[in-house]
Design an enzyme around this catalytic site. Structure first.
Site, PDB file in Angstrom:
ATOM      1  N   HIS A  71      36.697  30.601  48.040  1.00  0.00           N
ATOM      2  CA  HIS A  71      37.469  30.849  46.818  1.00  0.00           C
ATOM      3  C   HIS A  71      37.083  32.223  46.275  1.00  0.00           C
ATOM      4  O   HIS A  71      36.027  32.396  45.672  1.00  0.00           O
ATOM      5  CB  HIS A  71      37.207  29.767  45.773  1.00  0.00           C
ATOM      6  CG  HIS A  71      38.311  29.640  44.769  1.00  0.00           C
ATOM      7  ND1 HIS A  71      39.002  30.738  44.289  1.00  0.00           N
ATOM      8  CD2 HIS A  71      38.855  28.559  44.153  1.00  0.00           C
ATOM      9  CE1 HIS A  71      39.922  30.336  43.430  1.00  0.00           C
ATOM     10  NE2 HIS A  71      39.856  29.015  43.331  1.00  0.00           N
ATOM     11  N   HIS A  74      40.772  33.728  40.837  1.00  0.00           N
ATOM     12  CA  HIS A  74      40.762  32.973  39.585  1.00  0.00           C
ATOM     13  C   HIS A  74      39.554  33.259  38.705  1.00  0.00           C
ATOM     14  O   HIS A  74      39.147  32.411  37.906  1.00  0.00           O
ATOM     15  CB  HIS A  74      40.845  31.474  39.869  1.00  0.00           C
ATOM     16  CG  HIS A  74      42.105  31.077  40.550  1.00  0.00           C
ATOM     17  ND1 HIS A  74      42.447  29.766  40.782  1.00  0.00           N
ATOM     18  CD2 HIS A  74      43.123  31.813  41.061  1.00  0.00           C
ATOM     19  CE1 HIS A  74      43.613  29.714  41.410  1.00  0.00           C
ATOM     20  NE2 HIS A  74      44.049  30.944  41.581  1.00  0.00           N
ATOM     21  N   TYR A  76      36.430  33.564  39.512  1.00  0.00           N
ATOM     22  CA  TYR A  76      35.153  33.016  39.961  1.00  0.00           C
ATOM     23  C   TYR A  76      34.298  34.136  40.565  1.00  0.00           C
ATOM     24  O   TYR A  76      34.658  35.304  40.518  1.00  0.00           O
ATOM     25  CB  TYR A  76      35.372  31.876  40.949  1.00  0.00           C
ATOM     26  CG  TYR A  76      36.106  30.705  40.340  1.00  0.00           C
ATOM     27  CD1 TYR A  76      35.851  30.295  39.044  1.00  0.00           C
ATOM     28  CD2 TYR A  76      37.075  30.013  41.070  1.00  0.00           C
ATOM     29  CE1 TYR A  76      36.531  29.232  38.478  1.00  0.00           C
ATOM     30  CE2 TYR A  76      37.763  28.943  40.511  1.00  0.00           C
ATOM     31  CZ  TYR A  76      37.484  28.558  39.211  1.00  0.00           C
ATOM     32  OH  TYR A  76      38.164  27.510  38.644  1.00  0.00           O
TER      33      TYR A  76
END
Length: 329
Positions: A71, A74, A76
């Site tokens: 990931h 977003h 992060y």
């Protein structure tokens, strides 16, 4: 987990460790403190973090997963390295676009060292300023990143389209800021997510906007979403108020599946309409098969059914459309 993966393999499907599993949990923990704090501010701390990614990938492989999606979007951890609105480092991980992409590329290398590049993927959000992750020149940033990703043999790259409404069943809102420009730049398989419906997902595949489409909120409220899409059944409405709670059952495991009679009637209608194949075109990168009840059973058994394609170095999905990505619903 090992037991479930063994059962899955016996039934002919494979598991990909998606963003909601280890990597997203990992990102939530590490993203709790911003990079302008002392956390991960030294090169030694960053190197230790890469070791943790490597160990996590090794554990995923030992547990029986067939791939890992990192990931990197977003807001992060990895996204915080990308964006100069957060990354104010002055070492090899900050400043220039090349430096700010360094950590992501090192994470990919760490994961691929355990899984192989062809079983490693990354999710990015090049047109989303989520959780304050803004950049002064996002196009230059992500065009550079994609040029680096083109050098690798990743399973796929997952991009999130901008989502201006919070009602996934209502579909996307037209916007000039989307991932199409990056689609043209990336040479490999591309997965898109962000408020797609069955119809808009199919259209994205047909017009070449994506090779795969990921669903999150609709998958939460419809545990048999692939089957519902295939037979064009009605969907359960999701309850957003239950998405981010500590309850491990309500809002996740309490949505009903289709009943046997509903499934039988759905298949009967599809047979009569001769639309079982869902109208997906041939794609040179994808090994697409007609939908069948047996395939639906396999798809329902795992979030993403993957297999090695004899015609490409990438792992080709058995279906390019139905991908479970329940993160960030």
């Amino acid at each position: 987990m090992e037991e479930s993966c063994t059962i899955s393999a016996q039934e002919g499907c494979h598991y990909l460790l998606s963003a909601l599993a280890c990597w997203e949990s990992f990102s939530y923990i590490l993203s709790a403190r911003r990079m302008h704090s002392s956390f991960l501010y030294s090169e030694e701390a960053s190197e230790n973090c890469l070791i943790e990614f490597r160990v996590a990938a090794r554990n995923a492989r030992r547990a029986g997963f067939d791939g890992v999606e990192i990931h990197g979007g977003h807001g992060y951890l990895v996204d915080q390295f990308f964006k100069d609105g957060i990354n104010d480092r002055t070492d090899v991980y900050g400043g220039s676009i090349e430096n700010r992409c360094r950590f992501a590329l090192e994470v990919i290398h760490a994961v691929a060292s355990q899984m192989g590049e062809e079983r490693t993927a990354i999710r990015i959000s090049p047109v989303i300023d989520h959780l304050g992750a803004v950049d002064s020149n996002p196009e230059a940033l992500f065009f550079h990143l994609i040029s680096e990703l083109n050098r690798k043999r990743l399973a796929y790259v997952h991009m999130t389209e901008p989502r201006f409404n919070n009602k996934g069943a209502d579909g996307l809102v037209d916007t000039r800021e989307n991932c199409s420009k990056f689609r043209e730049a990336y040479d490999g398989l591309l997965m898109l997510s962000g408020g797609f419906t069955r119809e808009s997902g199919l259209e994205a595949i047909r017009n070449g906007a994506a090779d795969m489409v990921s669903y999150g909120r609709l998958f939460i409220s419809n545990p048999d979403l692939p089957l519902r899409f295939v037979i064009e059944a009605n969907l359960n409405a999701y309850d957003r108020s239950t998405f981010y709670t500590h309850d491990q059952y309500v809002g996740y495991l309490d949505y009903p599946k289709l009943k046997s009679e509903e499934i039988r009637q759905g298949w009967s209608k599809q047979t009569q309409k001769k639309k079982v194949r869902s109208g997906l075109p041939h794609h040179p990168k994808l090994n697409i098969q007609p939908f069948s009840s047996a395939m639906c059973g396999r798809m329902l058994a795992s979030p993403l059914a993957m297999r090695a394609s004899p015609h490409s170095h990438v792992a080709s999905p058995q279906t390019p459309l139905l991908v479970c990505s329940p993160s960030n619903p």
